[in-house]
Design a protein around this motif. Structure first.
Motif: not given
Ligand code: NAD
Length: 470
Positions: A24-28
């Motif tokens: 997911k983008s936040g984790m990326l």
């Protein structure tokens, strides 16, 4: 080279792979972000008594596993961006080869080719004291190692400074790796990165289909290689490619120019010649070319840039004649240069896999320092006795004695260096296949994208497991 280019290249390589992941983008964003930097300026006395103010950095890119790990570079050109880019590569590199560390890197803006030993020692000890002051070094926090312009000697000074300022801590020597053997270093670390480079190239060149795609027969033997940089990584890579792989070293490039010999040259002789005369010039049996950069474009099968980043760019990529570019250095192929090489069907072995041998063996050194015992201590004699028993059983069953040299070889107990080298070999083979499998099974553009993807997914998993993002 513009200073920001390397940083931009690493970011673009990351983004390209990240777009293909299911993370997911936040984790990326967390995986990509550099979590902490320390920028410092400190005074150091020159040999003539003058004071020089030295600029230096330490970047801790990720803490998903502790300690964070990464080398210290001495170079006039170090910058914050470069240090962050190198720290990011360390995070992905550790994840790819299964070393349970976060990523970090240090840079000190001094010229390693011209500073005196005394100035070098004062800079190294002061830099270490600065890192201690801000908690940017420690066996469980952040563990430096050698990189461009540094080696065992500097790591020894760091260990000594740390030990003296942190007497009460346990296993203080685990605060840094790549130390001299007499200071709890590990045999095999000196050559580890270059040897790992050789293992990586050898493993790739064993893949018959991939070799067919680049128009080469499988195997390293007889292949023509050009190496840029005859320092720690370049010298050892060239040494093992020539001696173990039976490759033909047709080109060697250093600061002052390059040597080219279509029929090959002996790496040890070139190394000795440069050590004795201070230059590649005048080496018999090879042509000296003052414009070393142009030798990157000479005819060869494998090009091994082992000096600095951004050596192959949009400017020269169209003229590279190698069929394989093996990134022994960090970031030698820029993002724009890579696009051109790929279009031309040239395969790249990416830095974040290929030069991970150094951090792999550093991990073994760190483990040894924490355990307080060398790896062979508990097994060597036991193994020797077991083998003697086996050999005696064979001799008594066959009624024949095994001749002495062969017997000696059969029964010798494993040494710490044997264990380190075998574990390094295994790591490079296993990691290659994990990347290669992703490349093929997910139909990815190249090995670099596959390597970044593997690194990103492993770090994201690690953050998730440790509850950073519950
Ligand atoms: P080093 O200082 O031992 O050697 C670098 C060599 O490159 C020197 O001999 C230097 O004279 C030469 N050089 C400098 N500019 C050059 C130029 N323009 N053309 C040709 N040669 C030039 O450094 P090293 O430890 O071998 O590191 C080399 C690269 O490998 C760096 O990118 C470093 O980040 C990377 N690396 C090193 C390690 C390690 O364990 N030392 C591990 C992973 C990656």
């Amino acid at each position: 080279m513009s200073r920001g280019k390397f940083f931009q290249s690493v970011s673009k390589y990351f983004d390209r792979a990240a777009a293909l992941s299911t993370v997911k983008s936040g984790m990326l964003r967390q995986v990509k972000t550099c979590n902490a930097v320390y920028r410092m300026r400190f005074p150091v006395r020159e040999d003539n008594g003058e004071i020089t103010v030295v600029e230096a950095f330490r970047a801790e890119h990720s803490f998903h596993r502790l300690p964070a790990k990464g080398g210290i570079r001495f170079s006039r050109r170090v910058s914050l961006d470069e240090t962050i880019a190198l720290a990011a590569l360390m995070s992905y590199k550790c994840a790819i080869v299964g070393v349970p560390f976060g990523g970090a890197k240090g840079g000190v803006a001094v010229n390693p080719a011209t500073i005196s030993a005394g100035f070098r020692e004062r800079v190294t000890r002061r830099y270490t004291a600065e890192l201690i002051r801000k908690n940017f070094i420690g066996p469980d926090i952040d563990v430096p190692a050698p990189d461009y312009g540094t080696g065992e000697r500097e790591m020894g000074w760091i260990a000594d400074t740390y030990k003296n300022l942190r007497m009460n801590e346990p296993h203080t020597y685990a605060c840094v790796t790549g130390k001299p053997l007499g200071m709890q270093g590990i045999p095999g670390r000196r050559q580890a990165t270059g040897l790992g480079v050789y293992y990586g190239i050898r493993t790739f060149m064993e893949q018959a289909e991939d070799m067919k795609a680049v128009g080469l027969s499988p195997g390293v033997a007889g292949k023509r290689v050009i190496v840029q940089g005859l320092g720690n990584v370049g010298y050892h890579a060239a040494h093992f490619l020539q001696n173990d792989g039976k490759a033909v070293i047709v080109g060697i490039i250093e600061r002052e120019g390059g040597l080219y010999a279509p029929d090959g040259m002996d790496v040890e002789s070139v190394h000795r010649h440069r050590r004795e005369t201070g230059t590649l010039q005048g080496f018999p049996g090879a042509t000296f070319i003052e414009d070393g950069q142009s030798v990157l474009e000479n005819d060869c099968d494998v090009l091994v840039p082992a000096a600095l980043e951004e050596q192959i760019t949009a400017e020269n990529a169209g003229r590279i004649q190698a069929k394989i570019v093996a990134e022994a250095a960090n970031g030698p192929v820029g993002f724009d240069g890579e696009a051109i090489l790929s279009q031309r069907g040239i395969h790249m072995l990416p830095d974040l896999y290929l030069n991970a041998g150094g951090v792999t063996v550093s991990y073994f050194e760190w483990l040894k320092n924490r355990a307080g015992v060398s790896f062979d201590r508990m097994v060597s004699r036991h193994e020797e006795l077991t083998k003697i028993g086996l050999v005696e059983a064979i001799e008594s069953l066959t009624g024949r004695d095994i001749p002495s040299p062969a017997r000696q070889q059969l029964v010798h107990g494993v040494s710490e260096e044997d264990m380190v080298i075998a574990a390094l070999d295994q790591t490079m083979i296993q990691s290659f296949h994990q990347i290669h499998y992703r490349w093929k099974s997910r139909n990815l553009a190249d090995l670099r994208t596959a390597a970044f993807l593997l690194g990103i997914e492993r770090i994201a998993d690690s953050y998730a497991q440790h509850g950073i993002f519950p």
